[in-house]
Write a protein that holds these residues in place. Sequence first.
Motif, PDB file in Angstrom:
ATOM      1  N   ILE A   5      67.532 -19.476 -82.305  1.00 15.52           N
ATOM      2  CA  ILE A   5      68.614 -18.523 -82.593  1.00 15.52           C
ATOM      3  C   ILE A   5      68.719 -17.514 -81.454  1.00 15.52           C
ATOM      4  CG2 ILE A   5      69.412 -16.708 -84.171  1.00 15.52           C
ATOM      5  CD1 ILE A   5      67.874 -18.217 -86.400  1.00 15.52           C
ATOM      6  N   SER A   6      67.566 -17.082 -80.989  1.00 14.93           N
ATOM      7  CA  SER A   6      67.555 -16.100 -79.917  1.00 14.93           C
ATOM      8  C   SER A   6      68.196 -16.674 -78.663  1.00 14.93           C
ATOM      9  CB  SER A   6      66.102 -15.685 -79.720  1.00 14.93           C
ATOM     10  OG  SER A   6      65.901 -15.149 -78.489  1.00 14.93           O
ATOM     11  N   MET A  39      71.891 -16.713 -78.937  1.00 17.45           N
ATOM     12  CA  MET A  39      72.475 -15.373 -78.815  1.00 17.45           C
ATOM     13  C   MET A  39      72.417 -14.847 -77.389  1.00 17.45           C
ATOM     14  SD  MET A  39      73.705 -14.227 -81.606  1.00 17.45           S
ATOM     15  CE  MET A  39      73.913 -12.556 -80.995  1.00 17.45           C
ATOM     16  N   ARG A  60      73.644 -15.459 -74.383  1.00 14.67           N
ATOM     17  CA  ARG A  60      74.809 -15.112 -73.565  1.00 14.67           C
ATOM     18  C   ARG A  60      75.421 -13.800 -74.053  1.00 14.67           C
ATOM     19  NH1 ARG A  60      79.944 -19.055 -72.991  1.00 14.67           N
ATOM     20  NH2 ARG A  60      78.781 -20.252 -71.461  1.00 14.67           N
ATOM     21  N   THR A  61      75.522 -13.683 -75.373  1.00 10.53           N
ATOM     22  CA  THR A  61      76.087 -12.449 -75.944  1.00 10.53           C
ATOM     23  C   THR A  61      75.238 -11.241 -75.586  1.00 10.53           C
ATOM     24  OG1 THR A  61      76.973 -13.722 -77.762  1.00 10.53           O
ATOM     25  CG2 THR A  61      76.784 -11.373 -78.109  1.00 10.53           C
ATOM     26  N   ILE A  62      73.928 -11.402 -75.686  1.00 11.74           N
ATOM     27  CA  ILE A  62      73.040 -10.266 -75.414  1.00 11.74           C
ATOM     28  C   ILE A  62      73.116  -9.876 -73.932  1.00 11.74           C
ATOM     29  CG2 ILE A  62      70.622  -9.516 -75.363  1.00 11.74           C
ATOM     30  CD1 ILE A  62      71.862  -9.628 -78.198  1.00 11.74           C
ATOM     31  N   LEU A  82      75.596 -10.286 -72.003  1.00  5.45           N
ATOM     32  CA  LEU A  82      76.883  -9.640 -71.816  1.00  5.45           C
ATOM     33  C   LEU A  82      76.799  -8.171 -72.238  1.00  5.45           C
ATOM     34  CD1 LEU A  82      80.308 -11.090 -72.760  1.00  5.45           C
ATOM     35  CD2 LEU A  82      79.704  -8.884 -73.635  1.00  5.45           C
ATOM     36  N   ARG A  83      76.143  -7.943 -73.388  1.00  4.42           N
ATOM     37  CA  ARG A  83      76.067  -6.555 -73.876  1.00  4.42           C
ATOM     38  C   ARG A  83      75.125  -5.710 -73.020  1.00  4.42           C
ATOM     39  NH1 ARG A  83      75.757  -7.724 -80.349  1.00  4.42           N
ATOM     40  NH2 ARG A  83      77.751  -8.833 -80.456  1.00  4.42           N
ATOM     41  N   GLU A  84      74.182  -6.353 -72.384  1.00  2.00           N
ATOM     42  CA  GLU A  84      73.316  -5.601 -71.481  1.00  2.00           C
ATOM     43  C   GLU A  84      73.982  -5.399 -70.124  1.00  2.00           C
ATOM     44  OE1 GLU A  84      69.783  -8.001 -71.665  1.00  2.00           O
ATOM     45  OE2 GLU A  84      68.903  -6.775 -73.265  1.00  2.00           O
ATOM     46  N   GLY A  85      75.099  -6.099 -69.919  1.00  2.00           N
ATOM     47  CA  GLY A  85      75.802  -5.990 -68.650  1.00  2.00           C
ATOM     48  C   GLY A  85      75.038  -6.672 -67.533  1.00  2.00           C
ATOM     49  N   MET A  94      87.612 -18.758 -69.222  1.00  2.00           N
ATOM     50  CA  MET A  94      86.953 -18.709 -70.526  1.00  2.00           C
ATOM     51  C   MET A  94      86.697 -20.101 -71.079  1.00  2.00           C
ATOM     52  SD  MET A  94      88.034 -15.278 -72.453  1.00  2.00           S
ATOM     53  CE  MET A  94      86.901 -15.840 -73.697  1.00  2.00           C
ATOM     54  N   GLU A 136      83.184 -21.787 -72.040  1.00  2.00           N
ATOM     55  CA  GLU A 136      82.967 -22.263 -73.408  1.00  2.00           C
ATOM     56  C   GLU A 136      82.409 -23.690 -73.388  1.00  2.00           C
ATOM     57  OE1 GLU A 136      83.369 -20.116 -75.808  1.00  2.00           O
ATOM     58  OE2 GLU A 136      82.822 -21.486 -77.417  1.00  2.00           O
ATOM     59  N   LEU A 146      82.574 -12.253 -67.110  1.00  2.00           N
ATOM     60  CA  LEU A 146      83.990 -12.198 -66.738  1.00  2.00           C
ATOM     61  C   LEU A 146      84.462 -10.764 -66.904  1.00  2.00           C
ATOM     62  CD1 LEU A 146      85.433 -15.363 -68.514  1.00  2.00           C
ATOM     63  CD2 LEU A 146      84.595 -15.114 -66.171  1.00  2.00           C
ATOM     64  N   ILE A 147      84.960 -10.218 -65.824  1.00  2.00           N
ATOM     65  CA  ILE A 147      85.330  -8.809 -65.856  1.00  2.00           C
ATOM     66  C   ILE A 147      86.779  -8.658 -65.419  1.00  2.00           C
ATOM     67  CG2 ILE A 147      84.829  -6.575 -64.757  1.00  2.00           C
ATOM     68  CD1 ILE A 147      81.906  -7.508 -64.694  1.00  2.00           C
ATOM     69  N   THR A 148      87.482  -7.749 -66.060  1.00  2.00           N
ATOM     70  CA  THR A 148      88.857  -7.496 -65.621  1.00  2.00           C
ATOM     71  C   THR A 148      88.886  -6.211 -64.819  1.00  2.00           C
ATOM     72  OG1 THR A 148      89.262  -6.325 -67.677  1.00  2.00           O
ATOM     73  CG2 THR A 148      89.945  -8.624 -67.593  1.00  2.00           C
ATOM     74  N   GLN A 195      81.384  -3.558 -73.138  1.00  2.00           N
ATOM     75  CA  GLN A 195      80.473  -4.401 -72.364  1.00  2.00           C
ATOM     76  C   GLN A 195      81.197  -5.651 -71.901  1.00  2.00           C
ATOM     77  OE1 GLN A 195      77.934  -3.077 -71.464  1.00  2.00           O
ATOM     78  NE2 GLN A 195      76.850  -1.940 -73.055  1.00  2.00           N
ATOM     79  N   PRO A 196      80.864  -6.221 -70.753  1.00  2.00           N
ATOM     80  CA  PRO A 196      79.670  -5.972 -69.950  1.00  2.00           C
ATOM     81  C   PRO A 196      79.740  -4.805 -68.965  1.00  2.00           C
ATOM     82  CG  PRO A 196      80.938  -7.745 -68.965  1.00  2.00           C
ATOM     83  CD  PRO A 196      81.647  -7.363 -70.212  1.00  2.00           C
ATOM     84  N   GLY A 204      93.044  -4.252 -67.504  1.00  2.00           N
ATOM     85  CA  GLY A 204      91.790  -4.063 -66.771  1.00  2.00           C
ATOM     86  C   GLY A 204      91.656  -2.695 -66.131  1.00  2.00           C
ATOM     87  N   MET A 223      73.535  -1.951 -79.398  1.00  2.00           N
ATOM     88  CA  MET A 223      73.506  -3.327 -78.883  1.00  2.00           C
ATOM     89  C   MET A 223      73.831  -4.367 -79.943  1.00  2.00           C
ATOM     90  SD  MET A 223      72.787  -3.781 -75.688  1.00  2.00           S
ATOM     91  CE  MET A 223      72.009  -5.402 -75.657  1.00  2.00           C
ATOM     92  N   ILE A 261      67.685 -10.976 -84.030  1.00  2.00           N
ATOM     93  CA  ILE A 261      66.836 -12.037 -83.466  1.00  2.00           C
ATOM     94  C   ILE A 261      67.165 -12.245 -81.988  1.00  2.00           C
ATOM     95  CG2 ILE A 261      66.271 -14.517 -83.601  1.00  2.00           C
ATOM     96  CD1 ILE A 261      66.659 -14.323 -86.633  1.00  2.00           C
ATOM     97  N   GLY A 262      68.447 -12.098 -81.660  1.00  2.00           N
ATOM     98  CA  GLY A 262      68.860 -12.216 -80.260  1.00  2.00           C
ATOM     99  C   GLY A 262      68.142 -11.228 -79.354  1.00  2.00           C
TER     100      GLY A 262
END
Lengths: 126, 594
Positions: free
Chosen positions: A12-13, A16, A18-20, A22-25, A52, A56, A66-68, B61-62, B86, B125, B135-136
């Motif tokens: 599971i980790s 997750m 890619r998402t994590i 992304l959120r960590e930048g 995208m 995927e 991916l940044i705009t 984010q990101p 953007g 987060m 878990i992530g």
Amino acid sequence: MSKIKPEDVDRISEEMRRTILLREGVGRIRVIVHMDTCGIAAGARSIMKVLMEELEERQEIKDVLLITSGCAGLCNREPMVTVELEDESPVKYVDLTQEKIKRIFKEHVMNGKVVTEYILATETKG
Amino acid sequence: MKGYRTNIMVCAGTNCISNKSWEVKEALEAEIAKRGLEDEILVVPTGCVGFCAVGPIIIVQPEGIFYQSVKVSDVSHLVEEHFLKGKLVKSLMYVPPGEKEPIPKMKDIVFFRDQRLIALRSRGMINPERIEEYIGLDGYKALAKALTSMTPEEVIEEVKASGLRGRGGAGFPTGLKWESRKKAKDYPKYVICNADEGDPGAFMDRSIIEADPHSVIEGMAIGAYAIGASYGYIYTRVEYPLAIKRMEWAIQQAREYGLLGENIFGTGFNFNMGIFKGAGAFVCGETTSLVTSIEGRAPEPRQRPPRTELWNKPTVINNVETWANVPAIILEGAEWFSQIGTETSKGTKVFSLAGKINNAGLIEVPMGITLREMVYKIGGGIPNEKKFKAVQTGGPSGGCIPESLLDLPVDYERLTEAGAMMGSGGMIVMDENTCMVDVAKYFLEFLRDESCGKCSSCREGISAMLEIVTNICQGKGREGDIEFLEELGAAVTDTSLCGLGQSAPNPVLSTIRYFRDEYEAHIQERRCPAGVCKELIQYSINPEICTGCLLCVKTCPNEAIVGEKKRPQTINLDKCIKCGVCFEVCKFKAVVIT
Ligand SMILES: Cc1cc2nc3c(=O)[nH]c(=O)nc-3n(C[C@H](O)[C@H](O)[C@H](O)COP(=O)(O)O)c2cc1C
Ligand code: SF4
Ligand code: SF4
Ligand code: SF4
Ligand code: FES
């Protein structure tokens, strides 16, 4: 949901991840799509869509962001994308089409090889 | 999980929700769908980001872009500019006090930059209602590690070696507490999470549960494995509906995944837990009354030892933040943890910064950081260029620390030596317009109301101290009052049964220790130097400065201000009720307090 095993936590980790990231930048590769009004008019949205879709399809790639961004001041060369690989100077691609971006994704983003035909001519760099 | 290019993290902690962040989240989702971006951009509700003063907060984010005070009416512009075109929206960015240029990225804002997150490691987060996101972030890996590769003794050794101490008040070494309960051979055993959080204004524990409930569940499961417990309680208060809802949901998800229940990870370890909603009195957070309350009797402290045991069975009670630290310690190791902090106090501590401070909010910092760094760097200093006077730490029965000790590195021992305490991490900053006698009175009133009344020293002692302090504030203080307060305080500390009474004299004793001259001015000169105590001050208008704008005349509730238009005004002292409104409204600072 049946009982979870220690391996399932890792799985599971991993799903997750890619998402994590992304959120960590955190990304080894940053693909910046120049949007703004001019970029969108020239087709930047469809370039983003292709990127995208490519991502995927390749779930194994986790660290592409991916940044705009806004207009880069070269409205007549839109759609435009900047590819930034870690420890390398950014590369600007101009006058993109869906086919061109697919090739850039395969060669540059995935394999680290710059597609020289599509890059912004060096003359503009002085 | 489906891939998105952007995650918009919307703070959905209690404070931001009360500022309509949930409406902002829904408006964002609607606007994103309207513009056909719903496959590209995901909106994620998170727990408290800590900077509640500027909420509702969203983090994009990101890129790590920080937007503050976002309103529903900002959403359509924001989506169009940032998410479609953007382009960053400057008007929603944070601008440091006294500066002009906004700071786009969260990591460049001083408030966030100097923090160190362990207990709040998932802050901003994850969606607290999705176990997969926890878990992530390596969630439940510590539990897997403990259950499959460590003996209970090894877990206890690791926690002991980490140097982790209780974050709820007294700072007792967590590993030692566990070890003593492990030795008891009486079953079933219990683990309890103390989420009572009775300190007025404190919200550290509520925020941890709202933002990351699984970190507490995982910590408790590890503790239960270590001591051999089979059931856990989370003791919280009914005033925390959102925390309760998220915790209930998290427990249910953990059960569905088999992370609570029987035979966890197929190792034969059984553990389950439930939530107990307490009566909400301050004293309920004290361990013996907490236990009595769960047993269904009136929550009232009892003589210790040995009665912190639920149903007379071996029980470990730890604070929310203590539990939330445990998974990180097991996963990263005691050595990693013990490198952070001071000689006696390891790791980090969560504090709520409140009072006269620019960046009020929730912060997590390494032990050993100085008060000055907290107040002036992370906290952004005192508003309106006022002077710092004191910082009150440790909750209602904590103490006040003066300017001269601002370079004190914060840990359990040093705060106690300074006459204050760590407590659960409340920090109230006071500026020059604060009267320290009045502060002592405020906390004594709180403690008198919260004393359970079981022992006379606490019950009568606090009331007696309050009476003297009130008299001092009213200009009725007498020679010898200060010395008497000191004696009385020492007696109450020595003879009270529980921590409430034992620490109740702190606010008085610490203010006498550092601000004795203020007490003396009240008693000997009948003067309140900070201009707070009503009986000792007078309002008047300086005719040299007053422009006769009449603003004060219009706002005075008792028609006490008289004079002609465009001429200096005067205050009729017989009619003035000393409400202070004129002082607040006058733009020319013509109203003076003497
Ligand atoms: C009057 C009083 C109120 C307390 N309130 C709390 C509280 O709200 N939360 C808390 O964790 N500990 C509170 N404590 C401290 C607890 O008694 C206990 O020390 C703590 O929960 C143990 O956990 P720890 O070792 O993890 O800090 C309080 C103590 C006293 C004397
Ligand atoms: S010290 Fe105060 S609160 Fe504690 S048991 Fe005695 S009366 Fe009750
Ligand atoms: S508000 Fe100030 S300046 Fe105006 S009339 Fe009152 S005291 Fe004078
Ligand atoms: S302190 Fe209040 S009552 Fe007194 S003059 Fe000012 S506004 Fe009026
Ligand atoms: S609740 Fe949003 S920052 Fe605290």
